[in-house]
Write a protein that holds these residues in place. Structure first.
Motif, PDB file in Angstrom:
ATOM      1  N   LEU A 105      -7.032   0.512  10.644  1.00 42.78           N
ATOM      2  CA  LEU A 105      -7.254  -0.799  10.029  1.00 42.78           C
ATOM      3  C   LEU A 105      -8.378  -0.720   9.008  1.00 42.78           C
ATOM      4  O   LEU A 105      -8.285  -1.305   7.917  1.00 42.78           O
ATOM      5  CB  LEU A 105      -7.592  -1.824  11.113  1.00 42.78           C
ATOM      6  CG  LEU A 105      -6.525  -2.029  12.197  1.00 42.78           C
ATOM      7  CD1 LEU A 105      -7.020  -2.999  13.253  1.00 42.78           C
ATOM      8  CD2 LEU A 105      -5.213  -2.531  11.583  1.00 42.78           C
ATOM      9  N   VAL A 106      -9.427   0.021   9.361  1.00 42.22           N
ATOM     10  CA  VAL A 106     -10.542   0.203   8.427  1.00 42.22           C
ATOM     11  C   VAL A 106     -10.083   0.988   7.195  1.00 42.22           C
ATOM     12  O   VAL A 106     -10.474   0.667   6.063  1.00 42.22           O
ATOM     13  CB  VAL A 106     -11.708   0.924   9.128  1.00 42.22           C
ATOM     14  CG1 VAL A 106     -12.779   1.342   8.125  1.00 42.22           C
ATOM     15  CG2 VAL A 106     -12.315   0.030  10.201  1.00 42.22           C
ATOM     16  N   LEU A 107      -9.246   1.990   7.408  1.00 45.46           N
ATOM     17  CA  LEU A 107      -8.762   2.781   6.271  1.00 45.46           C
ATOM     18  C   LEU A 107      -7.932   1.930   5.321  1.00 45.46           C
ATOM     19  O   LEU A 107      -8.110   2.000   4.096  1.00 45.46           O
ATOM     20  CB  LEU A 107      -7.927   3.962   6.785  1.00 45.46           C
ATOM     21  CG  LEU A 107      -8.673   5.059   7.543  1.00 45.46           C
ATOM     22  CD1 LEU A 107      -7.704   6.132   8.030  1.00 45.46           C
ATOM     23  CD2 LEU A 107      -9.762   5.681   6.686  1.00 45.46           C
ATOM     24  N   VAL A 108      -7.038   1.125   5.874  1.00 45.53           N
ATOM     25  CA  VAL A 108      -6.211   0.257   5.032  1.00 45.53           C
ATOM     26  C   VAL A 108      -7.078  -0.731   4.263  1.00 45.53           C
ATOM     27  O   VAL A 108      -6.876  -0.962   3.063  1.00 45.53           O
ATOM     28  CB  VAL A 108      -5.161  -0.480   5.886  1.00 45.53           C
ATOM     29  CG1 VAL A 108      -4.455  -1.555   5.067  1.00 45.53           C
ATOM     30  CG2 VAL A 108      -4.132   0.504   6.432  1.00 45.53           C
ATOM     31  N   LEU A 114       3.600  -0.528   8.141  1.00 51.06           N
ATOM     32  CA  LEU A 114       3.583  -1.941   7.762  1.00 51.06           C
ATOM     33  C   LEU A 114       2.851  -2.159   6.444  1.00 51.06           C
ATOM     34  O   LEU A 114       3.208  -3.043   5.661  1.00 51.06           O
ATOM     35  CB  LEU A 114       2.922  -2.767   8.871  1.00 51.06           C
ATOM     36  CG  LEU A 114       3.674  -2.812  10.207  1.00 51.06           C
ATOM     37  CD1 LEU A 114       2.865  -3.564  11.252  1.00 51.06           C
ATOM     38  CD2 LEU A 114       5.049  -3.458  10.033  1.00 51.06           C
ATOM     39  N   ALA A 115       1.824  -1.351   6.195  1.00 50.34           N
ATOM     40  CA  ALA A 115       1.023  -1.530   4.980  1.00 50.34           C
ATOM     41  C   ALA A 115       1.636  -0.858   3.760  1.00 50.34           C
ATOM     42  O   ALA A 115       1.607  -1.415   2.652  1.00 50.34           O
ATOM     43  CB  ALA A 115      -0.388  -0.996   5.217  1.00 50.34           C
ATOM     44  N   TYR A 116       2.188   0.345   3.946  1.00 52.93           N
ATOM     45  CA  TYR A 116       2.636   1.146   2.800  1.00 52.93           C
ATOM     46  C   TYR A 116       4.119   1.512   2.832  1.00 52.93           C
ATOM     47  O   TYR A 116       4.580   2.207   1.936  1.00 52.93           O
ATOM     48  CB  TYR A 116       1.805   2.435   2.730  1.00 52.93           C
ATOM     49  CG  TYR A 116       0.312   2.188   2.692  1.00 52.93           C
ATOM     50  CD1 TYR A 116      -0.246   1.300   1.771  1.00 52.93           C
ATOM     51  CD2 TYR A 116      -0.540   2.833   3.577  1.00 52.93           C
ATOM     52  CE1 TYR A 116      -1.602   1.063   1.726  1.00 52.93           C
ATOM     53  CE2 TYR A 116      -1.907   2.612   3.546  1.00 52.93           C
ATOM     54  CZ  TYR A 116      -2.440   1.722   2.629  1.00 52.93           C
ATOM     55  OH  TYR A 116      -3.782   1.490   2.598  1.00 52.93           O
ATOM     56  N   GLY A 117       4.819   1.088   3.849  1.00 42.44           N
ATOM     57  CA  GLY A 117       6.238   1.383   3.913  1.00 42.44           C
ATOM     58  C   GLY A 117       6.543   2.612   4.754  1.00 42.44           C
ATOM     59  O   GLY A 117       5.648   3.343   5.184  1.00 42.44           O
TER      60      GLY A 117
END
Length: 270
Positions: free
Chosen positions: A31-34, A138-141
């Motif tokens: 989560l921190v990385l995203v 979920l964030a990048y596909g």
């Protein structure tokens, strides 16, 4: 009833605050990385792209970057905590002597502690990439993994390769757990056992930078720490991973044997 059953030891370790903190950190990491990538997004082109540059290409790429970022320190601390803390914690709580008079044979106590440490370390190794894959997907596909050379690995091949990476990490970091476990049989201070294993890893990493050591560096714990990257190539080269795993397993066997030998002869007064 069997004295000190494994399920009781697992429940005991599950209730520990440090276990909850470790998995909370693992939950937070992707989560921190995203969030960091969202805040620091750059459109500047790059000629050479590494794991960090490719992290936003897909969920699989985020997994690889998370493992790359955590191999050198975070996972080392996780393994050291799970392996180095249990025995000295019992001593610091003044319960070690009670356990040994319950009666629980010393070798059984060490075995249950070591097995539980391996189970929790293994769970951490599996949880981090699995959770990161979900967050990254979920964030990048859910596209294929894209390597630094442009080669791609699609599903389910990339999942199999990530499984190989996790297996290698568990083997290569086994030396950290074994050394922490050994130190745990020498001291009543959990921080000394955990910190000693982490310091060993750091010192070996520093020594590994001294090219004058030549081939001797191959015997240093951590020299092959990032050899798992070979598992993500189109054609896997197992040579570096095999060397790293053999060195680590060899050290681990010696250190665990030394821990058992020392503990069986230790005068437990705590």
């Amino acid at each position: 009833m069997t004295a000190l059953p494994l399920r009781a030891e697992v429940r005991r370790q599950l209730s520990r605050r440090r276990t909850l903190v470790v998995f909370a950190v693992l939950v937070a990491l992707p989560l921190v990385l995203v969030a960091a990538f969202a805040l620091g997004r750059s459109d500047d082109p790059t000629t050479a792209r590494g794991f960090v540059d490719l992290a936003q290409d897909s969920g699989a790429n985020l997994v690889v970057f998370a493992l790359f970022a955590s191999t050198g320190f975070l996972l080392v601390v996780v393994v050291a905590l799970f392996a180095g803390d249990p025995v000295p914690s019992e001593a610091s709580w003044s319960s070690l002597r009670y356990l040994l008079t319950a009666p629980v044979r010393r070798e059984r106590l060490l075995r249950q502690k070591l097995v539980a440490a391996a189970l929790f370390s293994g769970a951490a190794f599996v949880f981090l990439p699995a959770w990161t894959l979900l967050v990254g997907g979920l964030a990048y596909g859910w596209g294929p993994y894209v390597g630094p050379t442009g080669d791609q690995l699609g599903y389910p091949l990339v999942l199999a390769r990530l499984g190989l990476v996790v297996l290698y990490l568990a083997l290569s970091l086994g030396v950290v757990g074994a050394f922490a476990f050994f130190l745990g049989t020498l001291t009543d201070a959990p921080l000394a056992a955990v910190g000693g294993a982490v310091v060993l890893w750091i010192v070996c990493a520093i020594l590994d930078q001294i090219t004058a050591l030549g081939g001797l560096r191959q015997g240093l714990p951590g020299h092959f720490a990032f050899a798992w990257a070979d598992a993500l190539a189109p054609t896997v080269d197992y040579s570096a991973m095999a060397q790293g795993a053999l060195w680590s397993v060899g050290y681990a066997v010696v250190l665990v044997a030394a821990a058992v030998w020392r503990f069986l002869r230790k005068d437990v007064t705590s």
